[in-house]
Design a protein around this motif. Structure first.
Motif, mmCIF file in Angstrom:
data_model
loop_
_atom_site.group_PDB
_atom_site.id
_atom_site.type_symbol
_atom_site.label_atom_id
_atom_site.label_comp_id
_atom_site.label_asym_id
_atom_site.label_seq_id
_atom_site.Cartn_x
_atom_site.Cartn_y
_atom_site.Cartn_z
ATOM 1 N N TYR A 82 52.477 73.714 25.080
ATOM 2 C CA TYR A 82 53.457 73.842 26.314
ATOM 3 C C TYR A 82 53.165 74.740 27.028
ATOM 4 C CZ TYR A 82 57.596 74.749 29.196
ATOM 5 O OH TYR A 82 58.489 75.063 30.210
ATOM 6 N N ALA A 83 52.971 76.088 26.484
ATOM 7 C CA ALA A 83 52.783 77.105 27.401
ATOM 8 C C ALA A 83 51.355 77.090 28.151
ATOM 9 C CB ALA A 83 52.640 78.609 26.606
ATOM 10 N N GLY A 84 50.114 76.658 27.474
ATOM 11 C CA GLY A 84 49.297 76.559 28.127
ATOM 12 C C GLY A 84 49.039 75.111 29.338
ATOM 13 N N THR A 90 48.950 62.825 31.245
ATOM 14 C CA THR A 90 47.808 62.919 30.278
ATOM 15 C C THR A 90 48.436 63.039 28.778
ATOM 16 O OG1 THR A 90 45.974 63.988 31.765
ATOM 17 C CG2 THR A 90 45.951 64.508 29.486
ATOM 18 N N VAL A 91 49.429 63.714 28.826
ATOM 19 C CA VAL A 91 50.242 64.156 27.518
ATOM 20 C C VAL A 91 50.934 62.895 27.067
ATOM 21 C CG1 VAL A 91 52.458 65.035 26.387
ATOM 22 C CG2 VAL A 91 50.982 66.348 28.030
ATOM 23 N N PHE A 92 51.496 62.087 27.905
ATOM 24 C CA PHE A 92 52.063 60.638 27.575
ATOM 25 C C PHE A 92 50.834 59.625 27.006
ATOM 26 C CE2 PHE A 92 52.681 56.128 28.709
ATOM 27 C CZ PHE A 92 53.884 56.162 27.892
ATOM 28 N N VAL A 93 49.613 59.719 27.959
ATOM 29 C CA VAL A 93 48.746 58.693 27.342
ATOM 30 C C VAL A 93 47.935 59.152 26.259
ATOM 31 C CG1 VAL A 93 46.390 58.081 27.989
ATOM 32 C CG2 VAL A 93 48.243 58.116 29.741
ATOM 33 N N PHE A 100 45.847 67.759 23.835
ATOM 34 C CA PHE A 100 46.277 68.391 22.698
ATOM 35 C C PHE A 100 47.750 68.383 22.315
ATOM 36 C CE2 PHE A 100 47.862 72.418 20.906
ATOM 37 C CZ PHE A 100 47.483 72.382 19.792
ATOM 38 N N LEU A 101 48.526 68.406 23.475
ATOM 39 C CA LEU A 101 49.893 68.460 23.419
ATOM 40 C C LEU A 101 50.301 67.011 22.957
ATOM 41 C CD1 LEU A 101 52.616 69.937 23.617
ATOM 42 C CD2 LEU A 101 52.512 69.598 25.870
ATOM 43 N N GLY A 102 49.778 66.117 23.611
ATOM 44 C CA GLY A 102 50.250 64.695 23.483
ATOM 45 C C GLY A 102 49.853 64.244 22.144
ATOM 46 N N ARG A 161 43.321 72.071 31.719
ATOM 47 C CA ARG A 161 44.932 71.512 31.708
ATOM 48 C C ARG A 161 45.028 70.039 30.935
ATOM 49 N NH1 ARG A 161 48.329 73.430 36.733
ATOM 50 N NH2 ARG A 161 49.869 73.060 35.022
ATOM 51 N N HIS A 162 44.022 69.263 31.579
ATOM 52 C CA HIS A 162 44.040 68.007 30.918
ATOM 53 C C HIS A 162 43.765 67.989 29.546
ATOM 54 C CE1 HIS A 162 44.935 65.249 34.458
ATOM 55 N NE2 HIS A 162 43.858 66.013 34.980
#
Length: 252
Positions: free
Chosen positions: A133-135, A13-16, A98-100, A92-93
């Motif tokens: 990253y923590a979440g 999901t981060v990558f997408v 958010f992270l991506g 988490r997704h």
């Protein structure tokens, strides 16, 4: 904490999300420059065009993040402030989205010449990268992680406001209406949630917070208070700006 095979879906999901952010950034000139308000967009300096591109990508990411966090807050009764370890896949997704986005936006800030000199935003993104990253890594305190993401609800209006300003629509009724909606959304998602967050931390989470991983503790006791102070500061500036707009349009 060792990387779990089940976490692979969240890193996908981060990558997408990162790729989607970059793709939207690249597609904006094709859409605005050829089909929609092309004369206005094409007449902008390159730096202003890049700003519109970046804000459009940010707007799209914030729409998804805000919608998911709002759904969890209002409709997921299983995500309560008393939970410590609870793996909510949807949450988490959303953290992965958010992270991506934050990774992609940080790279755009660093690699796009027109964005040089935005060190304050880079510092903001550094904190967001750490907390994201923590979440994503630790399925801990889902209620509080979602309250963190709930702040994204106000960002679509913020980015639309910048786009309208750059495109020359600052004196339009749409700009004023969007500014009002942004102010209300900012207050509800970033100011009202401050006492809600800390009340529940004191009542439910304070006894177990310092027993968790260092990244979670640092996010809770350092990064979140910093964002709280920043949000209060920004809200004061928003109110002052709204007052100036209303005076300029002779509404008061």
């Amino acid at each position: 904490m060792e990387f779990a095979e089940s976490d692979l879906q969240y890193w996908c999901t981060v990558f997408v999300s990162a790729f989607g952010t970059w793709l939207i950034f690249r597609m904006v000139p094709l859409v605005l420059g050829r089909f929609i308000v092309s004369s206005r967009y094409n007449s902008l300096p390159l730096g202003e065009q890049r700003k519109v591109q970046k804000c459009t990508a940010s707007l799209c990411a914030a729409l998804v993040e805000g919608a998911i966090s709002g759904y969890i807050f209002f409709f997921r009764s299983d995500i309560g402030p008393e939970l410590v370890r609870y793996d909510c896949s949807l949450l988490r997704h959303n953290v992965g989205i958010f992270l991506g986005y934050t990774i992609a936006d940080t790279l755009l800030l660093l690699l796009t010449p027109e964005f040089t000199g935005v060190n304050d935003l880079l510092l903001h993104h550094a904190a967001s990268l750490f907390s994201g990253y923590a979440g994503l890594t630790y399925a801990i305190f889902p209620y509080y992680i979602n309250l963190y993401l709930l702040m994204e609800i106000s960002n679509p209006m913020l980015n639309l406001r910048v786009i309208l300003d750059v495109m020359g629509y600052k004196r339009s009724s749409l700009y004023v209406l969007n500014s009002v909606v942004w102010t209300v959304a900012f207050f509800l998602s970033r100011i009202v949630t401050i006492p809600l967050f800390w009340y529940n931390v004191v009542v439910y989470a304070s006894r177990t917070l310092f027993q968790q991983e260092a990244a979670i503790v640092l996010t809770g006791v350092v990064i979140m208070p910093i964002f709280n102070v920043m949000n209060v500061f920004w809200f004061v500036k928003i109110l002052l700006g709204a007052r100036a707009i209303l005076k300029d349009r002779e509404y008061v």
